[in-house]
Every structure is written in structure tokens, then in C-alpha cells.
Enzyme design. Structure first.
Site, PDB file in Angstrom:
ATOM      1  N   ARG A 169       0.830  -1.222   0.000  1.00 38.22           N
ATOM      2  CA  ARG A 169       0.000   0.000   0.000  1.00 38.22           C
ATOM      3  C   ARG A 169       0.858   1.264   0.000  1.00 38.22           C
ATOM      4  O   ARG A 169       0.536   2.248   0.677  1.00 38.22           O
ATOM      5  CB  ARG A 169      -0.975   0.006   1.183  1.00 38.22           C
ATOM      6  CG  ARG A 169      -1.860  -1.185   1.296  1.00 38.22           C
ATOM      7  CD  ARG A 169      -2.834  -1.353   0.129  1.00 38.22           C
ATOM      8  NE  ARG A 169      -3.325  -2.707   0.135  1.00 38.22           N
ATOM      9  CZ  ARG A 169      -2.762  -3.691  -0.592  1.00 38.22           C
ATOM     10  NH1 ARG A 169      -1.749  -3.452  -1.410  1.00 38.22           N
ATOM     11  NH2 ARG A 169      -3.240  -4.911  -0.534  1.00 38.22           N
ATOM     12  N   SER A 246     -10.478   0.346   4.086  1.00 36.95           N
ATOM     13  CA  SER A 246      -9.613   0.198   5.267  1.00 36.95           C
ATOM     14  C   SER A 246      -8.981   1.543   5.581  1.00 36.95           C
ATOM     15  O   SER A 246      -8.318   2.119   4.723  1.00 36.95           O
ATOM     16  CB  SER A 246      -8.498  -0.809   4.999  1.00 36.95           C
ATOM     17  OG  SER A 246      -9.046  -2.031   4.622  1.00 36.95           O
ATOM     18  N   GLU A 341      -3.870   4.391   6.367  1.00 43.66           N
ATOM     19  CA  GLU A 341      -3.680   4.109   4.939  1.00 43.66           C
ATOM     20  C   GLU A 341      -4.195   5.295   4.112  1.00 43.66           C
ATOM     21  O   GLU A 341      -3.710   5.556   3.014  1.00 43.66           O
ATOM     22  CB  GLU A 341      -4.473   2.839   4.597  1.00 43.66           C
ATOM     23  CG  GLU A 341      -4.442   2.462   3.142  1.00 43.66           C
ATOM     24  CD  GLU A 341      -5.320   1.249   2.833  1.00 43.66           C
ATOM     25  OE1 GLU A 341      -5.150   0.197   3.478  1.00 43.66           O
ATOM     26  OE2 GLU A 341      -6.162   1.366   1.933  1.00 43.66           O
TER      27      GLU A 341
HETATM   28  C1  FAD Z   1     -15.409   0.608   0.055  1.00 41.21           C
HETATM   29  C2  FAD Z   1     -13.941   0.753  -0.240  1.00 41.21           C
HETATM   30  C3  FAD Z   1     -13.158  -0.371  -0.412  1.00 41.21           C
HETATM   31  C4  FAD Z   1     -11.794  -0.255  -0.705  1.00 41.21           C
HETATM   32  N1  FAD Z   1     -11.063  -1.397  -0.869  1.00 41.21           N
HETATM   33  C5  FAD Z   1      -9.747  -1.314  -1.151  1.00 41.21           C
HETATM   34  C6  FAD Z   1      -8.966  -2.497  -1.331  1.00 41.21           C
HETATM   35  O1  FAD Z   1      -9.460  -3.608  -1.264  1.00 41.21           O
HETATM   36  N2  FAD Z   1      -7.641  -2.358  -1.586  1.00 41.21           N
HETATM   37  C7  FAD Z   1      -7.044  -1.132  -1.692  1.00 41.21           C
HETATM   38  O2  FAD Z   1      -5.832  -1.079  -1.928  1.00 41.21           O
HETATM   39  N3  FAD Z   1      -7.757   0.014  -1.532  1.00 41.21           N
HETATM   40  C8  FAD Z   1      -9.082  -0.045  -1.269  1.00 41.21           C
HETATM   41  N4  FAD Z   1      -9.817   1.103  -1.084  1.00 41.21           N
HETATM   42  C9  FAD Z   1      -9.156   2.406  -1.154  1.00 41.21           C
HETATM   43  C10 FAD Z   1      -9.287   3.116  -2.515  1.00 41.21           C
HETATM   44  O3  FAD Z   1     -10.327   2.586  -3.274  1.00 41.21           O
HETATM   45  C11 FAD Z   1      -8.001   3.048  -3.334  1.00 41.21           C
HETATM   46  O4  FAD Z   1      -6.950   3.637  -2.616  1.00 41.21           O
HETATM   47  C12 FAD Z   1      -8.134   3.742  -4.687  1.00 41.21           C
HETATM   48  O5  FAD Z   1      -6.962   3.528  -5.436  1.00 41.21           O
HETATM   49  C13 FAD Z   1      -8.363   5.253  -4.581  1.00 41.21           C
HETATM   50  O6  FAD Z   1      -8.698   5.721  -5.875  1.00 41.21           O
HETATM   51  P1  FAD Z   1      -9.339   7.165  -6.052  1.00 41.21           P
HETATM   52  O7  FAD Z   1      -9.433   7.449  -7.520  1.00 41.21           O
HETATM   53  O8  FAD Z   1     -10.604   7.262  -5.310  1.00 41.21           O
HETATM   54  O9  FAD Z   1      -8.209   8.080  -5.407  1.00 41.21           O
HETATM   55  P2  FAD Z   1      -8.397   9.361  -4.471  1.00 41.21           P
HETATM   56  O10 FAD Z   1      -8.991   8.945  -3.183  1.00 41.21           O
HETATM   57  O11 FAD Z   1      -9.066  10.434  -5.238  1.00 41.21           O
HETATM   58  O12 FAD Z   1      -6.877   9.743  -4.235  1.00 41.21           O
HETATM   59  C14 FAD Z   1      -6.058   8.915  -3.445  1.00 41.21           C
HETATM   60  C15 FAD Z   1      -4.618   9.473  -3.475  1.00 41.21           C
HETATM   61  O13 FAD Z   1      -4.072   9.317  -4.776  1.00 41.21           O
HETATM   62  C16 FAD Z   1      -3.676  10.584  -5.308  1.00 41.21           C
HETATM   63  N5  FAD Z   1      -4.021  10.539  -6.734  1.00 41.21           N
HETATM   64  C17 FAD Z   1      -5.229  10.265  -7.277  1.00 41.21           C
HETATM   65  N6  FAD Z   1      -5.143  10.271  -8.622  1.00 41.21           N
HETATM   66  C18 FAD Z   1      -3.858  10.585  -8.927  1.00 41.21           C
HETATM   67  C19 FAD Z   1      -3.152  10.772 -10.152  1.00 41.21           C
HETATM   68  N7  FAD Z   1      -3.729  10.639 -11.344  1.00 41.21           N
HETATM   69  N8  FAD Z   1      -1.829  11.106 -10.090  1.00 41.21           N
HETATM   70  C20 FAD Z   1      -1.197  11.250  -8.887  1.00 41.21           C
HETATM   71  N9  FAD Z   1      -1.815  11.081  -7.700  1.00 41.21           N
HETATM   72  C21 FAD Z   1      -3.137  10.755  -7.718  1.00 41.21           C
HETATM   73  C22 FAD Z   1      -4.508  11.616  -4.545  1.00 41.21           C
HETATM   74  O14 FAD Z   1      -3.859  12.877  -4.510  1.00 41.21           O
HETATM   75  C23 FAD Z   1      -4.565  10.981  -3.171  1.00 41.21           C
HETATM   76  O15 FAD Z   1      -3.387  11.230  -2.458  1.00 41.21           O
HETATM   77  C24 FAD Z   1     -11.200   1.016  -0.808  1.00 41.21           C
HETATM   78  C25 FAD Z   1     -11.997   2.173  -0.629  1.00 41.21           C
HETATM   79  C26 FAD Z   1     -13.358   2.031  -0.356  1.00 41.21           C
HETATM   80  C27 FAD Z   1     -14.195   3.261  -0.184  1.00 41.21           C
END
Ligand code: FAD
Length: 371
Positions: A169, A246, A341
Site C-alpha cells: 500500500r 480500510s 492508509e
Molecule cells: C469501500 C472501499 C473499499 C476499498 N477497498 C480497497 C482495497 O481492497 N484495496 C485497496 O488497496 N484500496 C481499497 N480502497 C481504497 C481506494 O479505493 C483506493 O486507494 C483507490 O486507489 C483510490 O482511488 P481514487 O481514484 O478514489 O483516489 P483518491 O482517493 O481520489 O486519491 C487517493 C490518493 O491518490 C492521489 N491521486 C489520485 N489520482 C492521482 C493521479 N492521477 N496522479 C497522482 N496522484 C493521484 C490523490 O492525490 C490521493 O493522495 C477502498 C476504498 C473504499 C471506499
């Protein structure tokens, strides 16, 4: 390019919390990148590089919002390359493409490598940021390279996966605004069968022994069912939907404690980076946080799984306080220091509001944990 000043960020996150962005720019088409860069550079002296936002499923936005420009990545598209009848297929994906759609496309194409990532919300561009993973697969298994804009070098860069420092992660992109990920290339292997299914909950759902390889779509369906039962698929439950999944990393444990934790029934798993980790949700449960129990006003433990979720009236300050309370009690009761995380986005005093907590009372020493 459209700039919206004072845009509310809460509706752009899955927690639905936080204040406005001083300016919000949407990057729907990479052809607009030069304009976005020109705008962002004007703001950089005062605010540093812009903050990237995908679907907001891993962020806690400060109540005061974000004074740096926020770049919302909505550029979509998948381009398959290489002969489709070859053993390996490469795919280039735009950063704003939903990860769930990419996973579904790979399963439909008969490609293994991402089937266990089904149900993870968010964009493909955010996936390497914390090397997303679940049920034995991680982005690091398939990532070939990322194409990004480097705000420090002020130019496009291509980083091979080996330079992304993908770990449990984490990556070179985690908690760093230096690079904006624009598009990513993955390599998948053609196979009608999944990777070996190793997680007990998934093998139980499938009714197969651990290590079995099952039809791709069946593996994805089983993972989705297991995730739904824990409230880990957005849109599948009537409550506890304001979630970031998480909130805490699963802490690494030294080999000396593996036997003891397994004997106590705790889920202990080995990860591709070689670490052995115990599930954070188990520690939260062991610290006495019951399902559905309130932690602070507006923030509670999900009724489906030991993780924090937001309810009516919750603020970012409330959520951050709940994070601290959980960390402190888990440390006191289990001797393990949990690390967040999630990313703290916006005008927090430091990149992460959470600092190493002093030991309180006579609890056991923090024997294991992240640092
Ligand atoms: C119900 C639920 C279940 C989940 N299950 C998992 C799981 O099983 N495993 C897991 O690993 N995660 C899980 N997550 C966490 C999450 O889905 C992941 O971390 C996902 O990758 C976040 O994507 P996002 O587009 O929403 O990013 P955001 O939340 O919008 O951003 C997350 C971070 O990434 C940065 N970021 C976003 N896009 C870019 C880009 N293009 N370039 C540079 N930086 C960027 C942002 O600045 C921020 O720091 C879960 C979340 C939820 C709500």
C-alpha cells in the site's frame, strides 16, 4: 479548461466530508494538459504542486478545504496493444478511467492478473499510488510503466514499474505531489483460469481448496460476494456507505509472533513484498470496538466490518479524532501501532495529521507496527 473557484470537495469523495477547493480543474482530455500546467504553475509558488483527485475513495479532506488547486482526473480510455492471440497482452489506460471497469474488461477479455481487484473503487491513476491490492493480487503484479507529468522537472516522464517503489500500500507517489499520473500500461496473461485463490474467505465462497485456479469470472464473482458481505463494495449496502475502505494499513509482524496470532485465529497473510501482516480490522475488533459502535459524534465502526465510517454531521476533525482514538486504544490493548492508509488532503498542518503517539498508561510496548 474550466476552473471552478470554491468548488465543494465533499461530494467528490466517498466519505462526503471536507471543505471547498480554492480552485478545481477537471482534466478530461490530456490535450488540455498544457493549459492546466500553465494555470497550475502560476499557483505553485504559493501552494506547491496541485493536488490530484480521482474518485476520492481514499482521502480525508480538511474541513477548511484545500488552498492548492485540485486537479480532478476524469480522462478515460483503454487501448489494447499487441496481438490479442499472444500469451501476454498490454493495455494502456487513462488515469481517470474507473479501476472497476478496467478489471471487468480484463476478465471479459480472458486475461488474468487483476481479477481479485474487482470491487475496489477509484481510478486507475490512483491505483499505483498505494499499490492497491486485495485477495492476493496487487497493481505491482501487472504494472509495466506509468506516464506522468513531473512538476519538479516540468516535463512528461515515463517511470517503469521498477522505479515506482511499489510496496505494501505504498509507492514513490504516496504522499507526494511531485508527479501527476496521466496514463498507465499494464501487462496481463491470457488465461481462462484465475490466479491461485489463496484467501480462505474466497476459497470457502467457491467451495474449492486453497491454491485452486477457477474460471476468471467465478473468481471475480466470489471476491465481489466476500467484499459485499463486509460492506467493501460501494453501492451495495443501504448503510455504512460513507467509507474509505480500510482506514489503516495491515501492520507487519515479526516472524516470532506469526504462530501466536494464527493460534488466536487472527488472519495473517504474506504479501508480495515479502512482509507478513495481520489484518488491521482484527486488531480493531480485539481492541473492543464492536460492529456498529460509535467512536465520536458522527463517526462509527461499520456494522459490517471493523472499519471507520462517517454518518450524519461528521466533520473531518471528527473523523481524524476517531482515527486517533482507534489507534490509541489498539496500541494500549494489543501493543500494535496502526498507521493510516488514507491520505489527508487539503490544509492539514502536516501531510499526515497523524504522528507517532506517546505510550499511555501501562499498556504493552508497541511490539510490532508500521513506522
Ligand atoms: C469501500 C472501499 C473499499 C476499498 N477497498 C480497497 C482495497 O481492497 N484495496 C485497496 O488497496 N484500496 C481499497 N480502497 C481504497 C481506494 O479505493 C483506493 O486507494 C483507490 O486507489 C483510490 O482511488 P481514487 O481514484 O478514489 O483516489 P483518491 O482517493 O481520489 O486519491 C487517493 C490518493 O491518490 C492521489 N491521486 C489520485 N489520482 C492521482 C493521479 N492521477 N496522479 C497522482 N496522484 C493521484 C490523490 O492525490 C490521493 O493522495 C477502498 C476504498 C473504499 C471506499
Amino acid at each position: 479548461m474550466r476552473i471552478v473557484h470554491g468548488a465543494e470537495l465533499a461530494p467528490l469523495t466517498t466519505l462526503g466530508i471536507g471543505g471547498p477547493a480554492a480552485s478545481l480543474v477537471e482534466l478530461r482530455d490530456l490535450a488540455d494538459l498544457p493549459d492546466v500546467v500553465t494555470y497550475a504553475r502560476q499557483e505553485m509558488d504559493r501552494h506547491g504542486p496541485p493536488v490530484a483527485l480521482g474518485h476520492g475513495s481514499n482521502v480525508l479532506v480538511h474541513d477548511a478545504g484545500c488552498s492548492a488547486p485540485v486537479l480532478r482526473m476524469t480522462n478515460r480510455g483503454i487501448r489494447w496493444s499487441g496481438a490479442r492471440d499472444e500469451d501476454r497482452v498490454q493495455v494502456e489506460v487513462q488515469a481517470g478511467h474507473p479501476l472497476a471497469d478496467l478489471v471487468a474488461a480484463t476478465v471479459a477479455e480472458g486475461l488474468t492478473g487483476m481479477e481479485m481487484l474487482t470491487g475496489i473503487p477509484g481510478t486507475v491513476g490512483a491505483a499505483p499510488v498505494q499499490n492497491v491490492g486485495a485477495y492476493g493480487q496487487e497493481v505491482s503484479d501487472t504494472l509495466v510503466e506509468v506516464r506522468a507529468w513531473d512538476w519538479r522537472l516540468n516535463r512528461h516522464v515515463t517511470l517503469p514499474a521498477a522505479q515506482c517503489e511499489l510496496g505494501h500500500r505504498t509507492s514513490v507517489f504516496k504522499r507526494s505531489r511531485r508527479r501527476l499520473l496521466l496514463s498507465l500500461v499494464f501487462s496481463l496473461r491470457r488465461s481462462a483460469r484465475s490466479a491461485p485463490v489463496r484467501y480462505r474467505q474466497v476459497t470457502d465462497a467457491l467451495g474449492v481448496p486453497p491454491g485452486s485456479r477457477v474460471p476468471l469470472a467465478e473468481a471475480a464473482r466470489a471476491v465481489l460476494a466476500v467484499r459485499r458481505a463486509k460492506g467493501m463494495v460501494l453501492g451495495s449496502s443501504l448503510h455504512d456507505e460513507r467509507s474509505v475502505g480500510s482506514v489503516f494499513l495491515s501492520p507487519a509482524i515479526p516472524p516470532s509472533r506469526v504462530g501466536e496470532l494464527r493460534a488466536a485465529g487472527a488472519p495473517v497473510n504474506r504479501f508480495p513484498d515479502g512482509s507478513t501482516r495481520v489484518s488491521a480490522s482484527r486488531l480493531i475488533r480485539d481492541a473492543g470496538f464492536g460492529l456498529g459502535s460509535p467512536v465520536v459524534r458522527g463517526v462509527q465502526i461499520s456494522a459490517l466490518h471493523p472499519t471507520l465510517v462517517a454518518g450524519d454531521g461528521a466533520t473531518a476533525a471528527d473523523f481524524a479524532r476517531a482515527v486517533d482514538i482507534v489507534r490509541r486504544r489498539v496500541l494500549d490493548r494489543t501493543g500494535v501501532l496502526l498507521s493510516p492508509e488514507i491520505d489527508y488532503l487539503g490544509d492539514w498542518e502536516s501531510p499526515s495529521r497523524i504522528r507517532r503517539l506517546p505510550r499511555r498508561g501501562r499498556g504493552p510496548a508497541p511490539a510490532v507496527g508500521e513506522s
